[in-house]
Scaffold this motif. Structure first.
Motif, PDB file in Angstrom:
ATOM      1  N   LEU A 323      15.700 -51.867 -69.619  1.00 26.04           N
ATOM      2  CA  LEU A 323      16.238 -53.217 -69.734  1.00 26.04           C
ATOM      3  C   LEU A 323      17.729 -53.193 -69.479  1.00 26.04           C
ATOM      4  O   LEU A 323      18.417 -52.237 -69.844  1.00 26.04           O
ATOM      5  N   LEU A 324      18.235 -54.258 -68.889  1.00 25.16           N
ATOM      6  CA  LEU A 324      19.660 -54.581 -68.903  1.00 25.16           C
ATOM      7  C   LEU A 324      19.774 -55.913 -69.646  1.00 25.16           C
ATOM      8  O   LEU A 324      19.078 -56.882 -69.305  1.00 25.16           O
ATOM      9  N   ILE A 325      20.616 -55.960 -70.670  1.00 25.15           N
ATOM     10  CA  ILE A 325      20.765 -57.157 -71.488  1.00 25.15           C
ATOM     11  C   ILE A 325      22.209 -57.645 -71.383  1.00 25.15           C
ATOM     12  O   ILE A 325      23.151 -56.862 -71.584  1.00 25.15           O
ATOM     13  N   PHE A 326      22.364 -58.921 -71.074  1.00 28.09           N
ATOM     14  CA  PHE A 326      23.682 -59.514 -70.880  1.00 28.09           C
ATOM     15  C   PHE A 326      23.960 -60.537 -71.978  1.00 28.09           C
ATOM     16  O   PHE A 326      23.051 -61.209 -72.473  1.00 28.09           O
ATOM     17  N   GLU A 327      25.231 -60.691 -72.330  1.00 30.18           N
ATOM     18  CA  GLU A 327      25.628 -61.615 -73.384  1.00 30.18           C
ATOM     19  C   GLU A 327      25.294 -63.061 -73.012  1.00 30.18           C
ATOM     20  O   GLU A 327      25.192 -63.420 -71.835  1.00 30.18           O
ATOM     21  N   ARG A 328      25.134 -63.882 -74.055  1.00 27.88           N
ATOM     22  CA  ARG A 328      24.895 -65.307 -73.825  1.00 27.88           C
ATOM     23  C   ARG A 328      26.110 -65.910 -73.121  1.00 27.88           C
ATOM     24  O   ARG A 328      27.259 -65.496 -73.340  1.00 27.88           O
ATOM     25  N   GLY A 329      25.834 -66.844 -72.265  1.00 30.54           N
ATOM     26  CA  GLY A 329      26.900 -67.510 -71.534  1.00 30.54           C
ATOM     27  C   GLY A 329      27.271 -66.838 -70.228  1.00 30.54           C
ATOM     28  O   GLY A 329      28.004 -67.413 -69.436  1.00 30.54           O
ATOM     29  N   VAL A 358      28.039 -61.716 -61.439  1.00 31.22           N
ATOM     30  CA  VAL A 358      28.421 -62.678 -62.471  1.00 31.22           C
ATOM     31  C   VAL A 358      29.089 -63.860 -61.780  1.00 31.22           C
ATOM     32  O   VAL A 358      30.063 -63.688 -61.041  1.00 31.22           O
ATOM     33  N   ILE A 359      28.561 -65.068 -62.030  1.00 28.76           N
ATOM     34  CA  ILE A 359      29.100 -66.242 -61.317  1.00 28.76           C
ATOM     35  C   ILE A 359      29.757 -67.252 -62.249  1.00 28.76           C
ATOM     36  O   ILE A 359      30.273 -68.265 -61.794  1.00 28.76           O
ATOM     37  N   SER A 360      29.729 -66.998 -63.561  1.00 27.84           N
ATOM     38  CA  SER A 360      30.488 -67.854 -64.470  1.00 27.84           C
ATOM     39  C   SER A 360      30.880 -67.054 -65.693  1.00 27.84           C
ATOM     40  O   SER A 360      30.241 -66.061 -66.038  1.00 27.84           O
ATOM     41  N   LYS A 361      31.944 -67.470 -66.344  1.00 31.68           N
ATOM     42  CA  LYS A 361      32.438 -66.754 -67.508  1.00 31.68           C
ATOM     43  C   LYS A 361      31.514 -66.964 -68.697  1.00 31.68           C
ATOM     44  O   LYS A 361      30.930 -68.016 -68.892  1.00 31.68           O
ATOM     45  N   ARG A 362      31.428 -65.929 -69.527  1.00 31.86           N
ATOM     46  CA  ARG A 362      30.642 -66.023 -70.744  1.00 31.86           C
ATOM     47  C   ARG A 362      31.311 -66.966 -71.745  1.00 31.86           C
ATOM     48  O   ARG A 362      32.506 -67.258 -71.644  1.00 31.86           O
TER      49      ARG A 362
END
Length: 368
Positions: A323-329, A358-362
Motif C-alpha cells: 500500500l501507499l497511503i497519502f494524507e487527507r487533502g 500531487v496536483i493540490s496542496k494538502r
C-alpha cells in the motif's frame, strides 16, 4: 486439534498427508509453472488452498500459536532457499520441468539480462546466482544502462512506483476503523498502521493505492518519495489467513485488502518535509509461503534520510502486495500507464516509474 479440524472438512487431504507433503516441499525450490491457469508458484500455499477457506481454517490461521509454528517452518524453508542446493531450478535445460531460465519462463520475465544483475555465461550455470533467494531478490542494473530510471528525481510532487506491481485498486476517504473482514474489504487505518498509531490521524480521509507483486516479478522495493524515515518496523501477523467469504476457495490475490490488516507487513512512514504532500506511508505486505518483509537497508541507515528511488527493502519468496497511503487533502493524479486496476491483473507497472503527481496542496492538520 485446530489443524485436524481444518483438514477434516476437506476431502482432498488430511492433516497427516499435509505434513508429509510439507516436509518434501520445504526442501525443494519453487519451480516455474507454465500452466496458464496456475501461474503463481507458491507451493506451501498450494498445499493449504482448500484448508484456508474452511471454517476451521478461518478460525485456525488467525491464532497466534498456529502462526508462531508456521513462522518457524517458513523460516526454515527460507533458509533452505539461501543454499546453493536451491539453484537446481535456475536452469535453461529444456528437459527440466519448471526451470526459471527456459524460454517459457523468460517469456514471463522479458529482457531479464538487460534489467537485472546476472551472468548468463557464468560457467557454473544458474546465470550467476548462488541460491534461489538470490535470484528472487535480484538487483536492478543501475546507471545509464538501467531499464528502471527514477521518475522525475528532482520533482518532489511526482510519486514513484515503489514496487513492480499490478495495480489492484485506488481507494479514497479511508477511515480509522472499518469492517475489513467483510466482502468489500475497506481499509481500516488503525489496524494497518499498527506500531505507528501516532500518525494515523494524518491519513484519515486520505487515499490508498494498492498493488500486487507476482512471484515472477522483481521483489525489491524502493522509496516512493524523498524525505526522513520516521517509522520503519515489521509487524508480525498471519501467514495463511483468508476471509471466510471466499467460499472454500482460498484466493489470496482477491484478499489483498484483508491481508493488509492481518498479514506480516512493514510499516514505513516518510516525512517529505514538503507541505504539499506531507507524510507518506508505505506498507509492504508478505503473502503466503516465506512471507518475509526485509527492511535491512533502513535498519542499516544512520541518517534515516531517503531519496526517491532508493532501495529500502525486499520480500523473500512468496506473493506480495503493498500500500501507499497519502494524507487527507492531498489530491493526486494517478498515472497507471493505461492499466486498469484489476484484482486479477497481469499487467505490471515498472518500479520507480511515475505512479502519481500531487496536483493540490494538502489540508494542514491543526497541530502542524
Amino acid at each position: 486439534m485446530v489443524m485436524c479440524t481444518m483438514f477434516n472438512s476437506d476431502s482432498e487431504m488430511n492433516a497427516r498427508d499435509f505434513l508429509f507433503w510439507l516436509n518434501i516441499t520445504i526442501r525443494q525450490a519453487p519451480r516455474f509453472i507454465e500452466d496458464e491457469n496456475i501461474q503463481i508458484p507458491v507451493p506451501v500455499g498450494a498445499l493449504l488452498t482448500c484448508a484456508m477457506g474452511t471454517p476451521g481454517g478461518f478460525a485456525g490461521f488467525i491464532k497466534n500459536r498456529i502462526n508462531e509454528l508456521f513462522k518457524a517452518i517458513l523460516d526454515d524453508y527460507g533458509m533452505y532457499l539461501t543454499t546453493y542446493a536451491s539453484t537446481s531450478v535456475l536452469t535453461e535445460d529444456p528437459d527440466f520441468v519448471g526451470g526459471w531460465f527456459t524460454p517459457a519462463a523468460l517469456n514471463e520475465m522479458p529482457n531479464f539480462a538487460e534489467i537485472f544483475v546476472c551472468n548468463p555465461d557464468d560457467p557454473r550455470g544458474h546465470w550467476g546466482f548462488n541460491s534461489f533467494d538470490e535470484f528472487f531478490t535480484r538487483n536492478l542494473v543501475e546507471g545509464p544502462a538501467g531499464r528502471r530510471p527514477i521518475a522525475s528525481p528532482d520533482n518532489d510532487l511526482v510519486v514513484a512506483n515503489a514496487c513492480e506491481n499490478a495495480p489492484y485498486q485506488v481507494a479514497y476517504s479511508v477511515q480509522r476503523h472499518d469492517a475489513f473482514w467483510i466482502k468489500s474489504q475497506p481499509y481500516s487505518l488503525q489496524y494497518i498502521l499498527k506500531g505507528a498509531e501516532e500518525y494515523v490521524e494524518r491519513f484519515i480521509g486520505g487515499t490508498v493505492y494498492q498493488g500486487f507483486l507476482s512471484p515472477h516479478t522483481y521483489h525489491r522495493f524502493h522509496a516512493p518519495v524523498s524525505g526522513e524515515v520516521k517509522v520503519a518496523k515489521v509487524v508480525p501477523g498471519t501467514y495463511f489467513s483468508q476471509p471466510y467469504y471466499t467460499d472454500s476457495q482460498a484466493n489470496y490475490i482477491a484478499s489483498q485488502p484483508y491481508l493488509a490488516h492481518m498479514a506480516t507487513r512493514g510499516v514505513i512512514i516518510i516525512d517529505t518535509k514538503n507541505p504539499s504532500i506531507g507524510h507518506v506511508a508505505f506498507i509492504p505486505i508478505g503473502m503466503v509461503d516465506v512471507s518475509t518483509v526485509d527492511l535491512s537497508p533502513l535498519d542499516a541507515s544512520v541518517t534515516r534520510q531517503v531519496k526517491k528511488g532508493d532501495g529500502i527493502g525486499c520480500f523473500h519468496f512468496g506473493g506480495s502486495s503493498h500500500l501507499l497511503i497519502f494524507e487527507r487533502g492531498v489530491e493526486l493524479a494517478f498515472d497507471l500507464q493505461g492499466i486498469v486496476p484489476d484484482p486479477n491483473g497481469n499487467d505490471f507497472l515498472d518500479v520507480r516509474s511515475k505512479l502519481a503527481t500531487v496536483i493540490s496542496k494538502r489540508v494542514p492538520l491543526r497541530k502542524d
